[in-house]
Design a protein around this motif. Structure first.
Motif, PDB file in Angstrom:
ATOM      1  N   LYS A  20     106.016 -21.039 -26.524  1.00 47.98           N
ATOM      2  CA  LYS A  20     107.218 -20.459 -27.285  1.00 47.98           C
ATOM      3  C   LYS A  20     108.514 -20.679 -26.268  1.00 47.98           C
ATOM      4  O   LYS A  20     108.146 -19.920 -25.073  1.00 47.98           O
ATOM      5  N   VAL A  21     109.454 -21.144 -26.734  1.00 54.25           N
ATOM      6  CA  VAL A  21     110.472 -21.236 -26.087  1.00 54.25           C
ATOM      7  C   VAL A  21     111.668 -20.271 -26.347  1.00 54.25           C
ATOM      8  O   VAL A  21     111.947 -20.088 -27.883  1.00 54.25           O
ATOM      9  N   ASP A  22     111.760 -19.397 -25.801  1.00 51.37           N
ATOM     10  CA  ASP A  22     112.799 -18.334 -26.164  1.00 51.37           C
ATOM     11  C   ASP A  22     114.032 -18.265 -25.539  1.00 51.37           C
ATOM     12  O   ASP A  22     114.323 -17.901 -24.316  1.00 51.37           O
ATOM     13  N   ARG A  23     114.927 -19.106 -26.241  1.00 44.12           N
ATOM     14  CA  ARG A  23     116.390 -19.486 -25.545  1.00 44.12           C
ATOM     15  C   ARG A  23     117.392 -18.210 -25.479  1.00 44.12           C
ATOM     16  O   ARG A  23     118.032 -17.984 -24.363  1.00 44.12           O
ATOM     17  N   ASP A  24     116.994 -17.119 -26.319  1.00 44.01           N
ATOM     18  CA  ASP A  24     117.887 -15.776 -26.061  1.00 44.01           C
ATOM     19  C   ASP A  24     117.598 -15.064 -24.892  1.00 44.01           C
ATOM     20  O   ASP A  24     118.625 -14.442 -24.249  1.00 44.01           O
ATOM     21  N   ASN A  25     116.348 -15.084 -24.471  1.00 49.22           N
ATOM     22  CA  ASN A  25     115.970 -14.496 -23.228  1.00 49.22           C
ATOM     23  C   ASN A  25     115.405 -15.214 -21.945  1.00 49.22           C
ATOM     24  O   ASN A  25     115.139 -14.859 -21.044  1.00 49.22           O
ATOM     25  N   ASN A  26     116.057 -16.607 -22.422  1.00 50.53           N
ATOM     26  CA  ASN A  26     115.850 -17.631 -20.975  1.00 50.53           C
ATOM     27  C   ASN A  26     114.529 -17.719 -20.607  1.00 50.53           C
ATOM     28  O   ASN A  26     114.235 -17.700 -19.402  1.00 50.53           O
ATOM     29  N   LYS A  27     113.266 -17.630 -21.460  1.00 44.82           N
ATOM     30  CA  LYS A  27     112.104 -17.660 -21.104  1.00 44.82           C
ATOM     31  C   LYS A  27     111.206 -18.669 -21.889  1.00 44.82           C
ATOM     32  O   LYS A  27     111.418 -18.929 -22.997  1.00 44.82           O
ATOM     33  N   VAL A  28     110.287 -19.185 -21.375  1.00 40.72           N
ATOM     34  CA  VAL A  28     109.364 -20.049 -21.900  1.00 40.72           C
ATOM     35  C   VAL A  28     107.921 -19.309 -21.639  1.00 40.72           C
ATOM     36  O   VAL A  28     107.545 -18.961 -20.689  1.00 40.72           O
ATOM     37  N   TYR A  29     107.159 -19.140 -22.985  1.00 43.44           N
ATOM     38  CA  TYR A  29     105.989 -18.503 -22.732  1.00 43.44           C
ATOM     39  C   TYR A  29     104.816 -19.279 -23.018  1.00 43.44           C
ATOM     40  O   TYR A  29     104.781 -20.296 -24.042  1.00 43.44           O
ATOM     41  N   PHE A  30     103.785 -19.445 -22.321  1.00 47.14           N
ATOM     42  CA  PHE A  30     102.575 -20.053 -22.425  1.00 47.14           C
ATOM     43  C   PHE A  30     101.462 -19.187 -22.309  1.00 47.14           C
ATOM     44  O   PHE A  30     100.919 -18.660 -21.554  1.00 47.14           O
ATOM     45  N   GLY A  31     101.287 -18.621 -23.565  1.00 49.08           N
ATOM     46  CA  GLY A  31     100.198 -17.646 -23.892  1.00 49.08           C
ATOM     47  C   GLY A  31     100.836 -16.331 -23.118  1.00 49.08           C
ATOM     48  O   GLY A  31     101.743 -15.573 -23.650  1.00 49.08           O
ATOM     49  N   ASP A  32     100.213 -15.931 -22.286  1.00 45.98           N
ATOM     50  CA  ASP A  32     100.626 -14.656 -21.568  1.00 45.98           C
ATOM     51  C   ASP A  32     101.306 -14.900 -20.233  1.00 45.98           C
ATOM     52  O   ASP A  32     101.714 -14.094 -19.436  1.00 45.98           O
ATOM     53  N   ALA A  33     101.579 -16.223 -19.753  1.00 47.92           N
ATOM     54  CA  ALA A  33     102.412 -16.458 -18.847  1.00 47.92           C
ATOM     55  C   ALA A  33     103.507 -16.998 -19.323  1.00 47.92           C
ATOM     56  O   ALA A  33     103.801 -17.579 -20.286  1.00 47.92           O
ATOM     57  N   GLU A  34     104.891 -16.471 -18.203  1.00 54.68           N
ATOM     58  CA  GLU A  34     105.918 -16.674 -18.906  1.00 54.68           C
ATOM     59  C   GLU A  34     106.782 -17.508 -17.525  1.00 54.68           C
ATOM     60  O   GLU A  34     106.639 -17.063 -16.341  1.00 54.68           O
ATOM     61  N   LEU A  35     107.706 -18.293 -17.802  1.00 51.84           N
ATOM     62  CA  LEU A  35     108.471 -19.004 -16.943  1.00 51.84           C
ATOM     63  C   LEU A  35     110.190 -18.824 -17.282  1.00 51.84           C
ATOM     64  O   LEU A  35     110.307 -19.116 -18.547  1.00 51.84           O
ATOM     65  N   PRO A  36     110.817 -18.774 -16.361  1.00 51.33           N
ATOM     66  CA  PRO A  36     112.158 -18.620 -16.571  1.00 51.33           C
ATOM     67  C   PRO A  36     112.854 -19.976 -17.186  1.00 51.33           C
ATOM     68  O   PRO A  36     112.552 -20.886 -16.324  1.00 51.33           O
ATOM     69  N   ILE A  37     114.005 -20.135 -17.726  1.00 54.76           N
ATOM     70  CA  ILE A  37     114.717 -21.515 -18.107  1.00 54.76           C
ATOM     71  C   ILE A  37     115.765 -21.291 -17.150  1.00 54.76           C
ATOM     72  O   ILE A  37     116.498 -20.426 -17.067  1.00 54.76           O
ATOM     73  N   ASN A  38     115.830 -22.437 -16.300  1.00 51.48           N
ATOM     74  CA  ASN A  38     116.843 -22.558 -15.387  1.00 51.48           C
ATOM     75  C   ASN A  38     118.139 -22.749 -16.104  1.00 51.48           C
ATOM     76  O   ASN A  38     118.382 -23.643 -17.313  1.00 51.48           O
ATOM     77  N   LYS A  39     119.286 -22.024 -15.863  1.00 53.86           N
ATOM     78  CA  LYS A  39     120.525 -22.056 -16.462  1.00 53.86           C
ATOM     79  C   LYS A  39     121.459 -23.451 -16.515  1.00 53.86           C
ATOM     80  O   LYS A  39     122.142 -23.610 -17.160  1.00 53.86           O
ATOM     81  N   GLU A  40     121.175 -23.923 -15.116  1.00 49.79           N
ATOM     82  CA  GLU A  40     122.139 -24.997 -14.685  1.00 49.79           C
ATOM     83  C   GLU A  40     121.118 -26.165 -14.738  1.00 49.79           C
ATOM     84  O   GLU A  40     119.968 -26.175 -14.151  1.00 49.79           O
ATOM     85  N   LYS A  41     121.342 -27.395 -15.496  1.00 50.35           N
ATOM     86  CA  LYS A  41     120.693 -28.516 -15.712  1.00 50.35           C
ATOM     87  C   LYS A  41     121.002 -29.452 -14.541  1.00 50.35           C
ATOM     88  O   LYS A  41     121.974 -29.631 -14.219  1.00 50.35           O
ATOM     89  N   GLY A  42     119.812 -29.761 -13.943  1.00 48.13           N
ATOM     90  CA  GLY A  42     119.947 -30.793 -12.675  1.00 48.13           C
ATOM     91  C   GLY A  42     119.933 -32.266 -13.068  1.00 48.13           C
ATOM     92  O   GLY A  42     119.986 -32.519 -14.220  1.00 48.13           O
ATOM     93  N   LEU A  43     120.236 -33.067 -12.066  1.00 46.68           N
ATOM     94  CA  LEU A  43     120.218 -34.460 -12.336  1.00 46.68           C
ATOM     95  C   LEU A  43     118.748 -35.022 -12.715  1.00 46.68           C
ATOM     96  O   LEU A  43     118.936 -36.166 -13.383  1.00 46.68           O
TER      97      LEU A  43
END
Length: 140
Positions: A20-43
């Motif tokens: 699940k991608v949660d853009r409101d909280n800037n997180k991506v969930y992979f089951g019980d694991a979560e990773l932050p979404i980087n706010k600045e897009k790189g090259l």
């Protein structure tokens, strides 16, 4: 694909994992694991071509990788050619808006390709330093 034993070895067999991608909280969930979404897009953020068909095995592998990334573990992905090692990591980079640079290691690679080398400047007799793929990836 991942050779890892421990707490996060894998989900129980047959249990589906929600990605699940949660853009409101800037997180991506992979089951019980979560990773932050980087706010600045790189090259080097992968495009939507990094999307994967989310089969049960793919979701389990995404979850394992996400846990390892969350814990800042070093990873070694081992498997035959075409077993989705690169595409799985590329998909995570795409979802989390992180740079992804692929460096192919084989018996033909030399130090200059990884670290860098002096290359002739066009139209002159001088040489200039050109960073290799590993140094470029570390700088980005």
């Amino acid at each position: 694909m991942l050779r890892k034993k421990g707490v996060f070895d894998c989900a129980p067999k047959g249990i589906d994992i929600e990605v699940k991608v949660d853009r409101d909280n800037n997180k991506v969930y992979f089951g019980d694991a979560e990773l932050p979404i980087n706010k600045e897009k790189g090259l080097f953020v992968p495009t939507d071509t990094a999307e994967l068909e989310l089969t049960l095995t793919t979701k389990q592998n995404l979850r394992r990788l996400a846990h390892s990334i969350q814990l800042r573990e070093n990873l070694l992905l081992v498997g035959p050619t075409g077993s989705a090692k690169t595409s799985t990591l590329s998909h995570i980079a795409y979802l989390t808006n992180n740079n992804f640079i692929r460096i192919n290691l084989d018996s033909q690679i030399d130090v200059g390709e990884l670290i860098g080398k002096h290359v002739p400047e066009e139209g002159t007799t001088r040489f200039r330093w050109e960073d290799g793929d590993l140094i470029k990836a570390m700088k980005e």
